[in-house]
Motif scaffolding. Structure first.
Motif, mmCIF file in Angstrom:
data_model
loop_
_atom_site.group_PDB
_atom_site.id
_atom_site.type_symbol
_atom_site.label_atom_id
_atom_site.label_comp_id
_atom_site.label_asym_id
_atom_site.label_seq_id
_atom_site.Cartn_x
_atom_site.Cartn_y
_atom_site.Cartn_z
ATOM 1 N N ARG A 1 -46.308 30.615 17.309
ATOM 2 C CA ARG A 1 -46.637 30.679 18.728
ATOM 3 C C ARG A 1 -47.084 32.095 19.086
ATOM 4 N NH1 ARG A 1 -41.149 28.105 21.029
ATOM 5 N NH2 ARG A 1 -42.092 28.696 23.044
ATOM 6 N N SER A 2 -47.488 32.270 20.301
ATOM 7 C CA SER A 2 -48.027 33.573 20.711
ATOM 8 C C SER A 2 -46.973 34.685 20.657
ATOM 9 C CB SER A 2 -48.609 33.480 22.125
ATOM 10 O OG SER A 2 -47.605 33.058 23.054
ATOM 11 N N GLU A 3 -45.697 34.324 20.782
ATOM 12 C CA GLU A 3 -44.624 35.329 20.757
ATOM 13 C C GLU A 3 -44.106 35.601 19.349
ATOM 14 O OE1 GLU A 3 -44.516 32.558 22.474
ATOM 15 O OE2 GLU A 3 -44.458 33.039 24.621
ATOM 16 N N GLU A 4 -44.814 35.111 18.320
ATOM 17 C CA GLU A 4 -44.332 35.280 16.942
ATOM 18 C C GLU A 4 -44.154 36.761 16.615
ATOM 19 O OE1 GLU A 4 -45.666 34.170 12.342
ATOM 20 O OE2 GLU A 4 -46.743 33.325 14.058
ATOM 21 N N GLY A 5 -43.022 37.072 15.987
ATOM 22 C CA GLY A 5 -42.716 38.433 15.579
ATOM 23 C C GLY A 5 -41.951 39.233 16.623
ATOM 24 N N LYS A 6 -41.805 38.702 17.812
ATOM 25 C CA LYS A 6 -41.110 39.444 18.868
ATOM 26 C C LYS A 6 -39.604 39.217 18.848
ATOM 27 C CE LYS A 6 -45.101 39.598 21.955
ATOM 28 N NZ LYS A 6 -45.641 39.308 23.314
ATOM 29 N N PRO B 1 -37.697 32.400 15.941
ATOM 30 C CA PRO B 1 -37.772 31.208 16.804
ATOM 31 C C PRO B 1 -39.162 30.920 17.341
ATOM 32 C CG PRO B 1 -35.913 32.609 17.406
ATOM 33 C CD PRO B 1 -36.744 33.388 16.452
ATOM 34 N N TYR B 2 -40.036 31.917 17.385
ATOM 35 C CA TYR B 2 -41.367 31.738 17.963
ATOM 36 C C TYR B 2 -42.458 31.713 16.894
ATOM 37 C CZ TYR B 2 -39.023 32.820 22.347
ATOM 38 O OH TYR B 2 -38.182 32.803 23.428
ATOM 39 N N LYS B 3 -42.093 31.394 15.676
ATOM 40 C CA LYS B 3 -43.080 31.354 14.600
ATOM 41 C C LYS B 3 -44.150 30.297 14.900
ATOM 42 C CE LYS B 3 -43.515 30.955 9.597
ATOM 43 N NZ LYS B 3 -42.804 30.735 8.296
#
Length: 280
Positions: free
Chosen positions: A188-193, A184-186
């Motif tokens: 963005r800064s949270e990508e991969g979390k 969902p955060y691809k």
């Protein structure tokens, strides 16, 4: 049988009945003429009197309708013959129909699966028209069991199927499988979390499919795996529902419902310079 003659003069219509038959032993006869004016329900009867009289009362609806009545009649006919239309998410204010919520839920011993469609979104243009800005999707909600016939929906995990992913599920055969990965955060800064993986695999005995959703969310320290077996009958319901809703998720129904034949011809003529495949 009596014969009928209809004449009209000066905005009036006269219905005449020749050679009327007797209605009873009291020698009463039906009216020999009926005078109908332009006004609604304005009817005059003229009849000869026999040995006794008979009272006849009825109403006649005039064929003459005001322009407002004609518009109301056309609107009623359009509502009567129009097929069901799902609510359009971007209609002008004051014209939106009431929202309708539908879905299909499958309950099993260890989990439950709720399936709900989400309609597309449209953006207004300067011309007053609307353009598709976001395709619709199908929302899957997986909830673990909390007891006998009880499910903890507060711990539900979500997975949104795009139109292409829906097409993959529709095309599955009895022994086929597919797998989808979402972040969902691809970008963005949270990508991969946050990592979501949905697997759809055939059951070993060929009686249906497994839906297995694994979610790893490092932001809230969640690592959960929820699976649910889907029988052939349940999978058929899902595939049939997906097949039906797919054009609506693409917004194609809005074009068919909002464009009149005259407008469609005008648009086609405006684009007549396009070299269509079938015109070659």
């Amino acid at each position: 049988m009596p014969s009928l003659n209809i004449t009209a003069s000066g905005g009036r219509g006269i219905l005449s009945i020749q050679n009327p038959q007797k209605l009873s032993s009291c020698n009463s006869t039906i009216p020999t003429s009926i005078l109908v004016t332009r006004r609604k329900n304005d009817v005059f009867l003229t009849a000869p009197y026999g040995k006794c009289s008979i009272n006849v009362s009825f109403s006649v609806k005039s064929q003459y309708l005001t322009p407002q009545e004609q518009r109301q009649q056309q609107q009623q006919q359009q509502r009567r013959f129009s097929s069901y239309e799902s609510p359009s998410p971007s209609q002008p204010a004051g014209q939106s129909p009431p929202r309708v919520y539908v879905g299909y839920t499958i309950y099993k011993g260890k989990s439950a699966l709720a399936v709900e469609p989400r309609l597309p979104e449209f953006s207004p243009l300067e011309s007053g028209a609307f353009k598709l800005s976001k395709e619709g999707f199908v929302l899957l909600q997986f909830a673990p069991a909390a007891g006998m016939r009880q499910y903890d929906w507060s711990r539900k995990q979500l997975f949104s199927l795009s139109v292409t992913e829906i097409g993959n599920i529709i095309s599955l055969g009895p022994r086929d499988s597919c797998e989808f990965f979402h972040d969902p955060y691809k970008g963005r800064s949270e990508e991969g979390k946050v990592r979501k993986v949905l697997k759809v695999e055939p059951l070993p005995d060929g009686s249906g499919h497994f839906f297995n959703l694994s979610v790893q969310n490092k932001l809230i320290n969640v690592d959960e795996n929820i699976y649910i077996p889907i029988t052939k009958a349940e999978f058929t319901v899902l595939v049939t529902s997906f097949d039906f809703i797919l054009p609506y998720l693409l917004g194609w129904h809005t074009l068919a419902n909002s464009t009149s034949p005259e407008e469609m011809s005008r648009l086609n003529n405006a684009n007549s310079t396009v070299d269509y495949e079938w015109s070659r």
